[in-house]
Design an enzyme around this catalytic site. Structure first.
Site, short mmCIF file in Angstrom:
data_model
loop_
_atom_site.label_atom_id
_atom_site.label_comp_id
_atom_site.label_asym_id
_atom_site.label_seq_id
_atom_site.Cartn_x
_atom_site.Cartn_y
_atom_site.Cartn_z
N LYS A 14 8.24 21.94 39.74
CA LYS A 14 7.48 22.31 40.94
C LYS A 14 8.39 22.45 42.17
CE LYS A 14 4.68 18.70 40.77
NZ LYS A 14 5.23 17.97 39.61
N ARG A 89 -2.87 14.82 43.76
CA ARG A 89 -2.56 14.16 42.50
C ARG A 89 -3.74 13.33 41.99
NH1 ARG A 89 3.41 14.01 43.31
NH2 ARG A 89 4.43 13.23 41.46
N ARG A 128 18.07 14.80 35.66
CA ARG A 128 18.07 14.90 37.12
C ARG A 128 18.49 13.58 37.75
NH1 ARG A 128 12.50 16.80 39.82
NH2 ARG A 128 11.96 14.61 39.75
N ARG A 134 17.79 9.70 42.81
CA ARG A 134 16.42 9.15 42.81
C ARG A 134 16.32 8.07 41.74
NH1 ARG A 134 11.75 13.66 42.94
NH2 ARG A 134 10.66 11.85 42.10
N ARG A 146 5.43 7.28 35.18
CA ARG A 146 4.97 8.41 36.02
C ARG A 146 4.18 9.41 35.18
NH1 ARG A 146 10.56 10.06 38.18
NH2 ARG A 146 9.52 11.82 39.22
P1 AMP Z 1 7.44 13.54 43.33
O1 AMP Z 1 8.63 13.79 44.20
O2 AMP Z 1 6.34 14.55 43.55
O3 AMP Z 1 7.82 13.40 41.88
O4 AMP Z 1 6.83 12.14 43.79
C1 AMP Z 1 7.58 10.93 43.68
C2 AMP Z 1 6.66 9.75 43.82
O5 AMP Z 1 6.03 9.79 45.11
C3 AMP Z 1 5.50 9.69 42.83
O6 AMP Z 1 5.87 9.08 41.60
C4 AMP Z 1 4.49 8.85 43.61
O7 AMP Z 1 4.84 7.48 43.59
C5 AMP Z 1 4.69 9.34 45.04
N1 AMP Z 1 3.81 10.49 45.35
C6 AMP Z 1 4.18 11.77 45.63
N2 AMP Z 1 3.12 12.54 45.88
C7 AMP Z 1 2.04 11.74 45.74
C8 AMP Z 1 0.64 11.97 45.86
N3 AMP Z 1 0.13 13.18 46.15
N4 AMP Z 1 -0.20 10.90 45.66
C9 AMP Z 1 0.29 9.67 45.38
N5 AMP Z 1 1.59 9.41 45.24
C10 AMP Z 1 2.47 10.43 45.42
#
Ligand code: AMP
Length: 195
Positions: A14, A89, A128, A134, A146
């Site tokens: 994404k 989400r 990654r 990260r 996740r």
């Molecule tokens: P991402 O960078 O999208 O993979 O997000 C990393 C982490 O941020 C996720 O594993 C969640 O802990 C948190 N996170 C990101 N977006 C959301 C969301 N829309 N709702 C809840 N937690 C989020």
């Protein structure tokens, strides 16, 4: 406005595809993951709270991310549209987003879902993690947590948008250019429909 949700599990591409799509279509990229990582970097109270959930591979509470998205929508009143990456989400987030967009007299144009086999997701995320810095990518238990959160809480968001005929599956394995081509075709069709 053209408002696209780029949907799919962690590691489905994404972020990579959003970065290319915003350049092509002049849209604003709203990634809740990036916004949360900026809060952590700045050591804000919100960031410190969110970090506990992120380090465990769990979703951050709905009200936190909904509040962040609401202020970003307000801050960009004249844009051609948004690409939402990693948001919504949960079904509660999707309902809140629909309401926020209705207040702005707009709506979601389409949800494009990147479909990638699970073994490939885990490989991509761990890979990654070697370079991204990260910690939630570097640890296999957190990566798997996740993906479990995705199945339990995020996958139902697909039904929310399928009800309105807005949900489309896109093959998310292949080269970055091939996937970009498939996404662009969907967005071009939407832009043409709007002319
Ligand atoms: P991402 O960078 O999208 O993979 O997000 C990393 C982490 O941020 C996720 O594993 C969640 O802990 C948190 N996170 C990101 N977006 C959301 C969301 N829309 N709702 C809840 N937690 C989020």
């Amino acid at each position: 406005m053209v408002n696209i949700i780029l949907f799919g599990p962690p590691g489905s591409g994404k972020g990579t595809q959003s970065a290319n799509l915003i350049k092509k279509y002049g849209l604003i990229h709203l990634s809740t993951g990036d916004l949360l990582r900026s809060e952590i970097e700045a050591q804000t109270p919100l960031g410190l709270e969110a970090k506990k959930f992120m380090d465990a591979g769990q979703l951050v509470p709905d009200e936190v991310v909904i509040g962040m998205i609401s202020s970003k929508l307000d801050a960009n009143p004249d844009t051609r549209g948004f690409i939402f990456d990693g948001f919504p989400r949960t079904t509660a987030q999707a309902e809140a987003l629909d309401k926020l967009l209705t207040l702005k007299k707009t709506s979601i144009s389409a949800v494009l879902s990147l479909e990638v086999p699970e073994d490939e997701l885990i490989k991509r995320l761990l890979n990654r993690g070697l370079t991204s810095g990260r910690s939630d990518d570097a640890n296999e238990d957190v990566v798997k947590a996740r993906i479990v959160e995705y199945h339990n809480k995020t996958a139902p968001v697909a039904d929310h948008y399928a009800k309105y005929g807005k949900f489309r599956k896109i093959k998310g394995s292949g080269t970055i250019d091939e996937i970009f081509g498939l996404l662009s075709k969907e967005i071009d069709d939407l832009v043409v429909e709007r002319v």
